[in-house]
Design an enzyme around this catalytic site. Structure first.
Site, PDB file in Angstrom:
ATOM      1  CG  HIS A  79     -23.968 -17.128  -2.273  1.00 37.05           C
ATOM      2  ND1 HIS A  79     -24.465 -18.054  -1.515  1.00 37.05           N
ATOM      3  CD2 HIS A  79     -24.011 -15.894  -1.378  1.00 37.05           C
ATOM      4  CE1 HIS A  79     -24.710 -17.546  -0.458  1.00 37.05           C
ATOM      5  NE2 HIS A  79     -24.355 -16.184  -0.152  1.00 37.05           N
ATOM      6  CG  HIS A 236     -20.898 -16.051   3.697  1.00 36.91           C
ATOM      7  ND1 HIS A 236     -20.709 -16.824   2.335  1.00 36.91           N
ATOM      8  CD2 HIS A 236     -22.124 -15.531   3.472  1.00 36.91           C
ATOM      9  CE1 HIS A 236     -22.086 -16.718   1.784  1.00 36.91           C
ATOM     10  NE2 HIS A 236     -22.817 -15.861   2.566  1.00 36.91           N
ATOM     11  CG  ASP A 240     -23.104 -12.308   1.289  1.00 37.60           C
ATOM     12  OD1 ASP A 240     -23.336 -13.137   0.625  1.00 37.60           O
ATOM     13  OD2 ASP A 240     -23.680 -12.385   2.210  1.00 37.60           O
ATOM     14  CG  HIS A 263     -27.471  -8.785   0.988  1.00 35.75           C
ATOM     15  ND1 HIS A 263     -26.310  -9.046   0.099  1.00 35.75           N
ATOM     16  CD2 HIS A 263     -27.959  -9.645   1.656  1.00 35.75           C
ATOM     17  CE1 HIS A 263     -26.062 -10.444   0.462  1.00 35.75           C
ATOM     18  NE2 HIS A 263     -27.023 -10.817   1.298  1.00 35.75           N
TER      19      HIS A 263
END
EC number: 3.5.1.108
Length: 288
Positions: A79, A236, A240, A263
């Site tokens: 973030h 969001h 990321d 991720h």
């Protein structure tokens, strides 16, 4: 276009969403061509320095963790990295007195606010970009992420959850300058059914409705004030993605498309890019 850093240091306090530990974080100006460097101030040795680079990513379970050769690590950097990217900060020293970046409200907005309060300083060095020269694709089961050559950065991202609260959402993004207004305040999210298990594994120790969107077993949003956007979830995930991709040290010039990204997938794309020297080149704005 020139590189940039902060005009002055700026600090915040907060808890880690997974560790539950309270830390102080300070973003400081840095010289040209420094990149983004993290320093663990609670470790008093020369081993407390970690470059925010894709090759230092050591864990991608629910967040992005970086480590150095001495096994010093900092988790949940994505973030903050997204905020630095969105604010076009090329060089910064980030000092933190604990193992995890504060979660703040679960988005990048508090970090954007910090950077805006500190101000931005242009530096005497050209800004670099990573220009993609050939198609590159990474796939894991039904999840995929790929980039193709383009004269501009564009992103098309789709998420698909069985939960009716989320479902299938798609978002296209074409303007880095709109990040701070349209993406930065999108919060992380999780399912209440997973909380006990995560806590048993030492995760989500600091999670609350103040720093995450909670979804119950009936697919209802539990946060008293609801969502900030109807499609806050895909926003969001895009946040990321930007944070993870910024561990390459520059903005990527490419058409990027993703489906059910993570991720791990984001980091794998960078490894795939840099494993083939014919797939990219670093350029300045005058060469775009």
């Amino acid at each position: 276009m020139q590189q940039s850093t902060l005009l002055k240091p700026v600090s915040c306090y907060g808890i880690g969403v997974h560790s539950g530990k309270r830390t102080q974080l300070t973003i400081e100006p840095a010289k040209e061509n420094t990149g983004i460097i993290f320093i663990r101030t609670d470790i008093s040795s020369e081993n407390n320095y970690i470059e925010a680079s894709y090759f230092n990513v050591s864990d991608t379970l629910l967040s992005t963790t970086i480590s150095n050769d001495h096994k010093v690590q900092i988790s949940t950097i994505e973030h903050l990295m997204a905020a630095l990217w969105g604010c076009s900060i090329d060089n910064a020293i980030i000092k933190i007195d604990g193992p995890e970046v504060p979660i703040m409200d679960g988005s990048s907005k508090p970090f954007v606010f910090m950077i805006e309060c500190a101000g931005k300083k242009l530096q005497n060095a050209p800004k670099k970009y990573l220009k993609i020269l050939k198609d590159i694709k990474v796939v894991h089961k039904d999840c995929e992420l790929y980039c193709t050559p383009s004269d501009h950065m564009t992103v098309d991202l789709t998420i698909d959850f069985s939960s009716k609260a989320i479902g299938r959402q798609n978002l296209s993004f074409r303007d880095q300058e709109s990040f701070t207004k349209n993406i930065a305040d999108a919060r992380t999210f999780g399912f209440i059914r997973d909380v006990d298990y995560l806590k048993s594994k030492g995760l989500a120790q600091g999670a609350s409705f103040e720093n995450a969107i909670g979804i119950d077993e009936q697919d209802k949003i539990l946060n008293p004030n609801g969502l900030r956007y109807e499609d806050e979830f895909v926003r969001h995930k895009l946040l990321d993605l930007f944070g993870d991709l910024y561990t390459n040290g520059t903005s990527i010039v490419s058409a990027i498309k993703g489906y059910k990204t993570s991720h791990a997938l984001n980091n794998e794309l960078l490894h795939r890019i840099f494993s083939d020297t014919t797939s990219y080149k670093f350029v300045t704005s005058s060469e775009l």
